[in-house]
Design a protein around this motif. Structure first.
Motif, PDB file in Angstrom:
ATOM      1  N   LEU A   1       0.714  -1.169  -0.058  1.00 55.98           N
ATOM      2  CA  LEU A   1      -0.051   0.097  -0.017  1.00 55.98           C
ATOM      3  C   LEU A   1       0.753   1.186   0.109  1.00 55.98           C
ATOM      4  CD1 LEU A   1      -3.014  -0.772   2.241  1.00 55.98           C
ATOM      5  CD2 LEU A   1      -3.125  -0.444  -0.119  1.00 55.98           C
ATOM      6  N   GLY A   2       2.109   1.149   0.307  1.00 58.46           N
ATOM      7  CA  GLY A   2       2.942   2.406   0.255  1.00 58.46           C
ATOM      8  C   GLY A   2       3.142   3.124   1.370  1.00 58.46           C
ATOM      9  N   ARG A   3       2.592   2.547   2.623  1.00 61.68           N
ATOM     10  CA  ARG A   3       2.999   3.376   3.905  1.00 61.68           C
ATOM     11  C   ARG A   3       3.528   2.569   4.811  1.00 61.68           C
ATOM     12  NH1 ARG A   3      -0.821   2.570   7.587  1.00 61.68           N
ATOM     13  NH2 ARG A   3      -0.030   4.279   8.520  1.00 61.68           N
ATOM     14  N   ALA A   4       4.082   2.975   5.964  1.00 64.94           N
ATOM     15  CA  ALA A   4       4.655   2.047   6.861  1.00 64.94           C
ATOM     16  C   ALA A   4       3.717   2.328   7.924  1.00 64.94           C
ATOM     17  CB  ALA A   4       6.168   2.661   7.129  1.00 64.94           C
ATOM     18  N   GLN A   5       3.769   1.215   8.504  1.00 69.38           N
ATOM     19  CA  GLN A   5       2.934   0.898   9.909  1.00 69.38           C
ATOM     20  C   GLN A   5       3.674   1.919  11.010  1.00 69.38           C
ATOM     21  OE1 GLN A   5       0.737  -2.605  11.000  1.00 69.38           O
ATOM     22  NE2 GLN A   5       1.734  -3.783   9.395  1.00 69.38           N
ATOM     23  N   ARG A   6       2.723   2.064  11.999  1.00 69.45           N
ATOM     24  CA  ARG A   6       3.310   2.991  13.086  1.00 69.45           C
ATOM     25  C   ARG A   6       3.193   2.128  14.211  1.00 69.45           C
ATOM     26  NH1 ARG A   6       4.363   8.144  11.277  1.00 69.45           N
ATOM     27  NH2 ARG A   6       4.426   8.170   8.839  1.00 69.45           N
ATOM     28  N   VAL A   7       2.727   0.716  14.294  1.00 72.27           N
ATOM     29  CA  VAL A   7       2.524   0.272  15.698  1.00 72.27           C
ATOM     30  C   VAL A   7       3.648   0.199  16.504  1.00 72.27           C
ATOM     31  CG1 VAL A   7       2.187  -2.029  16.339  1.00 72.27           C
ATOM     32  CG2 VAL A   7       0.844  -1.296  14.526  1.00 72.27           C
ATOM     33  N   ALA A   8       4.806  -0.019  16.038  1.00 76.59           N
ATOM     34  CA  ALA A   8       6.116  -0.141  16.912  1.00 76.59           C
ATOM     35  C   ALA A   8       6.209   1.171  17.824  1.00 76.59           C
ATOM     36  CB  ALA A   8       7.393  -0.479  16.153  1.00 76.59           C
ATOM     37  N   GLU A   9       5.859   2.251  17.040  1.00 79.72           N
ATOM     38  CA  GLU A   9       6.054   3.634  17.703  1.00 79.72           C
ATOM     39  C   GLU A   9       4.770   3.995  18.559  1.00 79.72           C
ATOM     40  OE1 GLU A   9       7.933   6.438  14.692  1.00 79.72           O
ATOM     41  OE2 GLU A   9       7.045   4.898  13.438  1.00 79.72           O
ATOM     42  N   LEU A  10       3.936   3.137  18.523  1.00 82.57           N
ATOM     43  CA  LEU A  10       2.792   3.414  19.471  1.00 82.57           C
ATOM     44  C   LEU A  10       2.922   2.599  20.652  1.00 82.57           C
ATOM     45  CD1 LEU A  10      -0.059   4.081  16.820  1.00 82.57           C
ATOM     46  CD2 LEU A  10       0.744   5.894  18.258  1.00 82.57           C
TER      47      LEU A  10
ATOM     48  N   PRO B   1     -11.735   7.177 -10.451  1.00 82.86           N
ATOM     49  CA  PRO B   1     -10.445   7.202 -10.842  1.00 82.86           C
ATOM     50  C   PRO B   1      -9.506   7.785  -9.568  1.00 82.86           C
ATOM     51  CG  PRO B   1     -11.252   7.410 -12.756  1.00 82.86           C
ATOM     52  CD  PRO B   1     -12.374   7.791 -11.571  1.00 82.86           C
ATOM     53  N   ASP B   2      -9.856   8.952  -9.200  1.00 81.47           N
ATOM     54  CA  ASP B   2      -8.851   9.913  -8.470  1.00 81.47           C
ATOM     55  C   ASP B   2      -9.173   9.712  -6.732  1.00 81.47           C
ATOM     56  OD1 ASP B   2      -7.731  10.772 -10.918  1.00 81.47           O
ATOM     57  OD2 ASP B   2      -9.264  12.194 -11.196  1.00 81.47           O
ATOM     58  N   VAL B   3     -10.141   8.820  -6.627  1.00 79.34           N
ATOM     59  CA  VAL B   3     -10.397   9.156  -5.142  1.00 79.34           C
ATOM     60  C   VAL B   3      -9.536   8.475  -4.316  1.00 79.34           C
ATOM     61  CG1 VAL B   3     -11.666   6.513  -5.209  1.00 79.34           C
ATOM     62  CG2 VAL B   3     -12.674   8.271  -3.504  1.00 79.34           C
ATOM     63  N   THR B   4      -9.237   8.795  -3.225  1.00 82.01           N
ATOM     64  CA  THR B   4      -8.164   8.633  -2.220  1.00 82.01           C
ATOM     65  C   THR B   4      -8.793   8.447  -0.913  1.00 82.01           C
ATOM     66  OG1 THR B   4      -7.347  10.997  -1.554  1.00 82.01           O
ATOM     67  CG2 THR B   4      -6.560   9.898  -3.481  1.00 82.01           C
ATOM     68  N   ARG B   5      -8.019   7.696   0.046  1.00 85.35           N
ATOM     69  CA  ARG B   5      -8.461   7.438   1.306  1.00 85.35           C
ATOM     70  C   ARG B   5      -7.112   7.193   2.330  1.00 85.35           C
ATOM     71  NH1 ARG B   5     -12.543   9.238  -0.275  1.00 85.35           N
ATOM     72  NH2 ARG B   5     -14.468   8.251  -0.451  1.00 85.35           N
ATOM     73  N   TYR B   6      -7.649   7.428   3.476  1.00 87.09           N
ATOM     74  CA  TYR B   6      -6.371   7.128   4.458  1.00 87.09           C
ATOM     75  C   TYR B   6      -6.697   5.571   4.902  1.00 87.09           C
ATOM     76  CZ  TYR B   6      -5.241  12.072   4.716  1.00 87.09           C
ATOM     77  OH  TYR B   6      -4.637  13.253   4.338  1.00 87.09           O
ATOM     78  N   PHE B   7      -5.461   4.999   5.266  1.00 85.17           N
ATOM     79  CA  PHE B   7      -5.669   3.692   5.434  1.00 85.17           C
ATOM     80  C   PHE B   7      -4.764   3.391   6.969  1.00 85.17           C
ATOM     81  CE2 PHE B   7      -6.566   3.061   1.105  1.00 85.17           C
ATOM     82  CZ  PHE B   7      -7.624   1.895   1.242  1.00 85.17           C
ATOM     83  N   MET B   8      -5.330   2.504   7.760  1.00 82.93           N
ATOM     84  CA  MET B   8      -4.470   2.146   8.698  1.00 82.93           C
ATOM     85  C   MET B   8      -4.705   0.711   9.243  1.00 82.93           C
ATOM     86  SD  MET B   8      -6.820   3.942  11.628  1.00 82.93           S
ATOM     87  CE  MET B   8      -5.893   4.039  13.032  1.00 82.93           C
ATOM     88  N   THR B   9      -3.985   0.013   9.674  1.00 84.39           N
ATOM     89  CA  THR B   9      -4.124  -1.224  10.083  1.00 84.39           C
ATOM     90  C   THR B   9      -4.673  -1.548  11.275  1.00 84.39           C
ATOM     91  OG1 THR B   9      -2.063  -1.628  11.282  1.00 84.39           O
ATOM     92  CG2 THR B   9      -1.797  -1.728   8.910  1.00 84.39           C
TER      93      THR B   9
ATOM     94  N   ASP C   1      -1.395  10.044  12.888  1.00 78.95           N
ATOM     95  CA  ASP C   1      -0.748  10.237  11.541  1.00 78.95           C
ATOM     96  C   ASP C   1      -0.654   8.967  10.762  1.00 78.95           C
ATOM     97  OD1 ASP C   1       1.019  10.884   9.553  1.00 78.95           O
ATOM     98  OD2 ASP C   1       2.696  11.628  10.760  1.00 78.95           O
ATOM     99  N   MET C   2      -1.544   9.078   9.745  1.00 76.31           N
ATOM    100  CA  MET C   2      -1.581   7.865   8.943  1.00 76.31           C
ATOM    101  C   MET C   2      -0.879   8.039   7.425  1.00 76.31           C
ATOM    102  SD  MET C   2      -5.683   6.611   9.506  1.00 76.31           S
ATOM    103  CE  MET C   2      -6.063   8.646   9.515  1.00 76.31           C
ATOM    104  N   GLY C   3       0.174   8.657   7.347  1.00 78.98           N
ATOM    105  CA  GLY C   3       0.823   9.022   6.358  1.00 78.98           C
ATOM    106  C   GLY C   3       0.049   9.744   5.066  1.00 78.98           C
ATOM    107  N   GLU C   4       0.412   9.419   3.975  1.00 79.14           N
ATOM    108  CA  GLU C   4      -0.303  10.000   2.691  1.00 79.14           C
ATOM    109  C   GLU C   4      -1.601   9.141   2.292  1.00 79.14           C
ATOM    110  OE1 GLU C   4       0.535  12.797   1.298  1.00 79.14           O
ATOM    111  OE2 GLU C   4       2.021  12.994   2.968  1.00 79.14           O
TER     112      GLU C   4
END
Length: 625
Positions: free
Chosen positions: A278-287, A486-494, A518-521
């Motif tokens: 998905l192109g984003r790093a998880q932030r679990v370890a930092e939480l 085609p251009d719709v975007t969403r924020y994702f989190m695990t 902070d869920m990145g881009e």
């Protein structure tokens, strides 16, 4: 008659283990004694210029025997005081060197005052060095044979590891030392020029990804395991593409942050998941989660059978709460939750509470009887399109249901409400209803001493009804993948991030706030569909259906008047929310005209809109039908 206790069932195994340990100890003692004797003989032979008499030989062996006794005594003392390292390990080599030096020093100290020395003073020094070399050689040979016998069977998949870091080094050693492993490492790959030619556990770095195809051919590898902590999705996609072109299978070692408390094992290696791309790093370890905040306390989770609620319950159960109460109106969901927690589901325990938050009197009785200290409110209706068509249901569950729970929980210490990013600048019934719950939290935080607050989620991967789950179901059914725009975007989190954020909110949050991770881009949904389609055979068609009423092209994390403030954690934003008194909801009739209901919901969301009576914006709101 004397009573004789029967031997335990594992007595033969225990005896066999004892015999093995004794045999290993005797073997090491024999090796060390022989090494001292050989070392002193060689040292004496060299001292007398390669001409040694039988008497000198006997004296050298006698001195060696004394050093061997001292060595054995020192080893026993060290073992009793500090324990013993594995044979052939670095720790054992360090202790062995210290013991040999100390034994030689004792022998030398005894020889120096003598006028008639049985052996020259140089013999303990040179003899100890030779003895240490022989002891080390014997242990290295033992370790090599043991590791060789523990290697995976020849039927295991010959495997290349891409990425050289701490996790991959542990993985290589684990795979090489596990006879039951299905993977046999035969080489390493890494793009870092400084790592070219490096050897890890006897395996050499064969080059970067540009040499992947050649390395697969040269080593006859059938699998490539990708193992780089914190790598980006583009690198993973490139390596995967090269691997498949080379005719090998592609596997992934999850980042250490996903393994949490589990060690790196062969079982951790898994197939590639779309979440890896998905192109984003998880932030679990930092939480980091402060488990002491829940230990010994009475915790209630509403909506416990849902995706978020059930995972939240599993995480809370690990924090040793005084009591975990799980409330839901879906009995099947409670059954599945109890099964996942305990491996059985008799449905007879007090921890399960079958109730509906729409039932205000029933919720009040439950809270008064069970007296929770902390409440995590996850119960809600969440499907935007359905709620757009049935706004009354959103009012009854998301608004009035939340108000029922809030009224019953006036005496709790902490109340965490799960909201959504659709509550920021809302334009849908779902967004309106969740924004109202955030404002209700702020009202109760101002009115009571308890900590009432909210957390905003983006799209939670692998939750029920998520876009990713829907795409995967379409692919499995052989149907086209449907994307709204085609251009719709969403924020994702695990799921892990979502649950960690909720648990952190109970520690870091302040009353009346909404917390945002902070869920990145944001991620383009069309790209997610394209990547998923590329994984399928044959690739399914992607169909664009157009945005539905209430949907945004791009989601917001913060409202127009909200400020991104991160006073306590660099990844968690704290947003102040204006209060909304329950009395202002008096005109919100769930059974009234849907159009008027939507307008009233919007007015209750925006403090400025409600106060100014912005009828222009109200009349422009989309119809629910």
């Amino acid at each position: 008659m004397n009573h004789v206790d029967p031997l335990p069932d594992d007595a033969p195994i225990q005896r066999r283990d004892w015999v093995t340990r004794r045999a290993k100890a005797l073997s090491l003692l024999t090796l060390d004694t022989a090494s001292w004797c050989a070392g002193f003989l060689i040292a004496s032979w060299a001292r007398y210029e390669f001409g040694i008499t039988p008497r000198q030989c006997a004296l050298a062996l006698g001195a060696a025997g004394v050093c061997a006794v001292i060595h054995a005594a020192l080893e026993q003392v060290r073992f009793t005081a500090r324990g013993r390292h594995p044979v052939g390990s670095v720790g054992e080599a360090r202790d062995l060197g210290g013991t040999v030096v100390l034994a030689a020093a004792v022998a030398l100290a005894a020889l120096l005052p003598m006028t008639d020395r049985p052996v020259p003073a140089s013999v303990p020094v040179l003899g100890a060095a030779v003895a240490l070399l022989m002891m080390g050689a014997g242990r290295v040979t033992y370790r090599w044979r043991r590791d060789r016998d523990a290697r995976p069977a020849r039927s295991a998949d010959r495997t290349l590891i891409y990425g050289v870091d701490a996790a991959s080094e542990r993985l290589v050693r684990v795979l090489l030392g596990d006879p039951a492993s299905g993977y046999l490492p035969v080489g390493l790959l890494d793009d870092d020029p400084d790592k070219q030619g490096l050897r890890v556990a006897g395996l050499r770095v064969l080059g970067g990804r540009d040499r992947l195809t050649q390395a697969v051919r040269d080593t006859r590898a059938s699998t490539v395991i990708f193992s780089i902590n914190g790598s980006d999705a583009a690198l993973m996609r490139d390596v995967r593409s090269r691997t498949l072109q080379a005719g090998a299978a592609f596997k992934v070692l999850p980042p250490v942050r996903e393994l949490l408390d589990r060690p790196v094992t062969a079982d951790a290696v898994r197939d590639l998941q779309l979440t890896d791309l998905l192109g984003r790093a998880q932030r679990v370890a930092e939480l980091t989660v402060e488990r002491n905040g829940l230990a010994g306390r009475r915790v209630l989770v509403t909506g416990a059978g849902g995706s978020i609620g059930s995972e939240l319950c599993r995480q809370i159960a690990r924090c040793d709460p005084g009591e975990l109460m799980m409330l839901d109106r879906d009995e099947s969901a409670l059954h599945a939750l109890q099964m996942s927690l305990h491996g059985r589901a008799l449905l007879d325990g007090p921890e399960l509470i079958l109730a509906d938050i729409r039932d205000g009197d029933g919720i009040a009785r439950i809270i008064a009887d069970r007296r929770p200290d902390i409440v995590f409110h996850a119960a809600a209706l969440k499907h935007l399109t359905l709620l757009q068509r049935h706004p009354g249901e959103a009012v009854k569950t998301n608004v009035q249901g939340t108000l029922n729970v809030l009224e019953a929980c006036r005496d709790v210490a902490e109340f965490v409400n799960i909201s959504t990013d659709k509550a920021a600048n809302p334009i849908s019934v779902l967004g309106y209803s969740k924004r109202i719950t955030e404002r209700l939290m702020a009202h109760y935080a101002d009115r009571y001493s308890a900590k009432f607050l909210s957390v905003r989620f983006g799209n939670v991967l692998s939750s029920r009804g998520s876009v990713l789950t829907a795409f995967q179901a379409q692919v499995r059914a052989g149907l086209p993948i449907t994307v709204t725009h085609p251009d719709v975007t969403r924020y994702f989190m695990t799921m892990q991030e979502a649950v960690h954020l909720v648990l952190q909110a109970a520690v870091l949050g302040r009353g009346g706030e909404a917390l945002v991770l902070d869920m990145g881009e944001p991620v383009r949904i069309a790209e997610v569909a394209q990547r998923l389609a590329a994984e399928a055979s044959p690739p399914p068609e992607i169909v664009y259906t157009g945005l539905r009423p209430g949907e945004k092209l791009h989601e917001d994390l913060f409202g127009v008047d909200e400020i991104d403030s991160r006073p306590l954690h660099p990844l968690i934003s704290h947003v102040r929310v204006p209060a909304l008194a329950p009395e202002e909801l008096a005109g919100l009739d769930p059974y009234g005209d849907p159009d008027e209901m939507v307008k009233r919901l919007a007015a209750c969301c925006d403090d400025n809109l409600a106060r100014l009576g912005d009828t222009t914006r109200l009349s422009a709101l989309p119809s629910p039908r």
